[in-house]
Motif scaffolding. Structure first.
Motif, PDB file in Angstrom:
ATOM      1  N   GLY A   1       8.524  10.572   7.134  1.00  0.00           N
ATOM      2  CA  GLY A   1       9.497   9.579   7.846  1.00  0.00           C
ATOM      3  C   GLY A   1       9.446   9.507   9.273  1.00  0.00           C
ATOM      4  O   GLY A   1      10.047   8.591   9.993  1.00  0.00           O
ATOM      5  N   MET A   2       8.495  10.322  10.050  1.00  0.00           N
ATOM      6  CA  MET A   2       8.471  10.565  11.493  1.00  0.00           C
ATOM      7  C   MET A   2       7.782   9.378  12.069  1.00  0.00           C
ATOM      8  O   MET A   2       7.868   9.209  13.267  1.00  0.00           O
ATOM      9  CB  MET A   2       7.907  11.977  11.993  1.00  0.00           C
ATOM     10  N   LEU A   3       6.951   8.722  11.366  1.00  0.00           N
ATOM     11  CA  LEU A   3       6.297   7.379  11.585  1.00  0.00           C
ATOM     12  C   LEU A   3       6.582   6.471  11.130  1.00  0.00           C
ATOM     13  O   LEU A   3       6.166   6.131   9.678  1.00  0.00           O
ATOM     14  CB  LEU A   3       4.808   7.680  11.697  1.00  0.00           C
ATOM     15  N   VAL A   4       7.261   5.263  11.466  1.00  0.00           N
ATOM     16  CA  VAL A   4       7.495   4.140  10.614  1.00  0.00           C
ATOM     17  C   VAL A   4       6.408   2.984  10.925  1.00  0.00           C
ATOM     18  O   VAL A   4       6.660   2.329  11.998  1.00  0.00           O
ATOM     19  CB  VAL A   4       8.965   3.768  11.058  1.00  0.00           C
ATOM     20  N   LEU A   5       5.549   2.967  10.089  1.00  0.00           N
ATOM     21  CA  LEU A   5       4.509   2.043  10.300  1.00  0.00           C
ATOM     22  C   LEU A   5       4.883   0.719  10.439  1.00  0.00           C
ATOM     23  O   LEU A   5       4.169  -0.046  11.284  1.00  0.00           O
ATOM     24  CB  LEU A   5       3.278   2.347   9.371  1.00  0.00           C
ATOM     25  N   SER A   6       5.848   0.161   9.507  1.00  0.00           N
ATOM     26  CA  SER A   6       6.036  -1.024   9.469  1.00  0.00           C
ATOM     27  C   SER A   6       6.714  -1.490  10.963  1.00  0.00           C
ATOM     28  O   SER A   6       6.413  -2.651  11.405  1.00  0.00           O
ATOM     29  CB  SER A   6       7.264  -1.477   8.375  1.00  0.00           C
ATOM     30  N   ARG A   7       7.557  -0.598  11.557  1.00  0.00           N
ATOM     31  CA  ARG A   7       7.936  -0.952  12.737  1.00  0.00           C
ATOM     32  C   ARG A   7       6.946  -0.939  13.805  1.00  0.00           C
ATOM     33  O   ARG A   7       6.837  -1.900  14.775  1.00  0.00           O
ATOM     34  CB  ARG A   7       8.962   0.256  13.311  1.00  0.00           C
ATOM     35  N   THR A   8       5.802  -0.033  13.892  1.00  0.00           N
ATOM     36  CA  THR A   8       4.916  -0.092  14.564  1.00  0.00           C
ATOM     37  C   THR A   8       3.975  -1.249  14.479  1.00  0.00           C
ATOM     38  O   THR A   8       3.630  -1.824  15.654  1.00  0.00           O
ATOM     39  CB  THR A   8       3.922   1.080  14.259  1.00  0.00           C
TER      40      THR A   8
ATOM     41  N   LEU B   1       0.792  -1.121  -0.009  1.00  0.00           N
ATOM     42  CA  LEU B   1       0.032   0.027   0.020  1.00  0.00           C
ATOM     43  C   LEU B   1       0.951   1.242  -0.038  1.00  0.00           C
ATOM     44  O   LEU B   1       0.512   2.383   0.117  1.00  0.00           O
ATOM     45  CB  LEU B   1      -1.050   0.125   1.391  1.00  0.00           C
ATOM     46  N   ASP B   2       2.315   1.003   0.050  1.00  0.00           N
ATOM     47  CA  ASP B   2       3.276   2.121  -0.157  1.00  0.00           C
ATOM     48  C   ASP B   2       3.039   3.049   1.258  1.00  0.00           C
ATOM     49  O   ASP B   2       2.968   4.261   1.326  1.00  0.00           O
ATOM     50  CB  ASP B   2       3.067   3.118  -1.335  1.00  0.00           C
ATOM     51  N   LEU B   3       2.696   2.182   2.445  1.00  0.00           N
ATOM     52  CA  LEU B   3       2.450   3.031   3.679  1.00  0.00           C
ATOM     53  C   LEU B   3       3.349   2.740   4.601  1.00  0.00           C
ATOM     54  O   LEU B   3       3.220   2.744   5.857  1.00  0.00           O
ATOM     55  CB  LEU B   3       1.008   2.771   4.044  1.00  0.00           C
ATOM     56  N   ASN B   4       4.758   2.186   4.404  1.00  0.00           N
ATOM     57  CA  ASN B   4       5.763   1.978   5.075  1.00  0.00           C
ATOM     58  C   ASN B   4       6.004   2.831   6.067  1.00  0.00           C
ATOM     59  O   ASN B   4       6.462   2.563   7.279  1.00  0.00           O
ATOM     60  CB  ASN B   4       7.049   1.344   4.406  1.00  0.00           C
ATOM     61  N   SER B   5       5.999   4.247   5.735  1.00  0.00           N
ATOM     62  CA  SER B   5       6.397   5.343   6.792  1.00  0.00           C
ATOM     63  C   SER B   5       5.528   6.407   6.232  1.00  0.00           C
ATOM     64  O   SER B   5       4.754   6.272   5.176  1.00  0.00           O
ATOM     65  CB  SER B   5       7.725   5.568   6.611  1.00  0.00           C
TER      66      SER B   5
END
Length: 413
Positions: free
Chosen positions: A231-238, A223-227
């Motif tokens: 770049g302040m919110l890294v959704l993959s890490r979350t 979905l191209d939502l990795n961050s």
């Protein structure tokens, strides 16, 4: 299943899953507070080691590198924040049961205010250190202003975990608000019975957490939502750490689960240590196969290492200690401010010829002392500073107290 014939969230063993009552809530144990503080303090040697890493770039970088410190940083990175999130999940459900809405609003203050304060007051100073390190002498201010004008990861830096905690707390409140729905009750009861009945179920659930983490990251990538947010919110890490947080919350659902989780199991210690070494070896590699392995292992290593550390600390450090309590009380402040002392310490050691390991030890010790002094001398005595760096609301004196001239009690953490 009718409520009349079966108590909500009960199992065959008669242990409550705590939907309405705090009666069986585990008492707050000293070892959990100590471990949470230890994990916060471990951020100091981790960030000092990054300045000498051969694997990863950081805010400032020493010209002298150390493979030993690089590996130490990589290894601690496999478990430090996941274990912290598991303990945070445990405390979160323990505290939000009585009034989830009020608890969530309090989290916005306790986490959100220090996040904003440290981002605005601390991180610009670390950006200045980066400008001093990168730019030519006559271009430092211009480079620094350019950094300040650019939204991105430097504004978040080491504060990313506060954003993730706010997200996790929101998820937890939503899930907890669904506890009275019939499907949720059914899944909770049957799930607990299944875990009790089958010895292989907990290991299978552990492996499933790895697949959930990996699947979430793959979906975000597609979905191209990795961050997000520059770049302040890294959704993959979350997404990868969410199963760990929920695991911690689940340990509160049954009193015996936390007891069993914190009982020493040598086989799990061996598996956890082995997988942590594997993750440390692959987590900084760019190839897709290594990234897949890393995201799969992140929650698994986190949960296993939480068992290792919690069982060890419960056995060794479960008594009150004034000195340790002082460290616990200052740990949040220490983590928020420590990067400033680290980055300028690294710059001071440039071209000095001091051996790398000696630099590491000196910087770690001095940073701990300066950060604790910042808390004791600047944050602890001031209600405004406690709000900014600990998220403790300022409490007004009552009229009776004001007339009596008495000082208000210091708000508890």
């Amino acid at each position: 299943m009718s409520r009349r014939n079966s108590a909500p969230y009960s199992t065959k063993q008669g242990s409550s899953l705590l939907p309405h009552s705090d009666a069986s809530r585990p008492e707050r144990q000293h070892y959990l507070d100590y471990l949470r503080a230890l994990l916060m303090f471990m951020g100091i040697p981790y960030h000092v080691a990054l300045a000498y890493s051969t694997q990863q770039a950081w805010i400032v970088q020493s010209e002298e590198r150390s493979a030993l410190l690089s590996w130490a940083a990589q290894f601690s990175h496999t478990f430090r924040m996941p274990v912290f999130f598991l303990i945070a999940g445990l405390f979160a459900l323990m505290l939000c049961q009585r009034n989830p809405g009020e608890w969530w609003r309090s989290r916005l203050v306790r986490l959100g205010v220090p996040l904003i304060a440290a981002a605005l007051l601390i991180n610009p100073l670390t950006m200045l250190s980066s400008a001093l390190w990168q730019a030519q002498p006559g271009e430092v201010i211009q480079t620094w202003i350019g950094m300040l004008q650019t939204p991105g990861e430097p504004w978040v830096s080491h504060l990313w975990f506060l954003i993730d905690l706010l997200i996790y707390c929101t998820v937890l409140v939503v899930l907890w608000s669904m506890r009275d729905l019939a499907p949720a009750r059914y899944v909770a009861v049957r799930g607990a019975e299944f875990l009790d009945r089958h010895v292989w179920a907990p290991p299978a659930l552990l492996i499933l957490s790895g697949f959930v983490s990996l699947a979430s990251v793959v979906v975000l990538k597609l979905l191209d939502l990795n961050s997000a947010v520059h770049g302040m919110l890294v959704l993959s890490r979350t997404a990868a750490y969410l199963p760990v947080f929920l695991c911690g919350a689940a340990l509160i659902l049954r009193p015996d689960w936390l007891t069993r989780f914190t009982r020493v199991h040598k086989g799990m210690w061996v598996v956890g240590l082995t997988l942590a070494v594997v993750q440390a070896a692959i987590q900084w590699r760019d190839e897709d196969i290594y990234r897949i392995g890393t995201y799969f292992l992140m929650p698994i290593v986190g949960i296993l290492f939480a068992h290792i550390l919690m069982s060890a600390m419960r056995m060794l450090c479960n008594t009150a200690s004034p000195m340790v309590q002082t460290a616990v009380a200052s740990s949040f402040t220490v983590y928020l401010v420590h990067e400033v002392f680290v980055v300028y310490g690294v710059l001071m050691f440039l071209d000095t010829g001091v051996p790398v390991l000696m630099q590491f030890v000196i910087l770690t010790v001095v940073t701990i002392l300066l950060s604790m002094a910042f808390h004791q001398w600047l944050v602890r005595p001031s209600a405004v500073m406690r709000l900014l760096f600990n998220g403790i609301p300022i409490r007004r004196k009552s009229r009776a107290v004001e007339h009596a001239g008495a000082a208000p009690a210091t708000p508890g953490r």
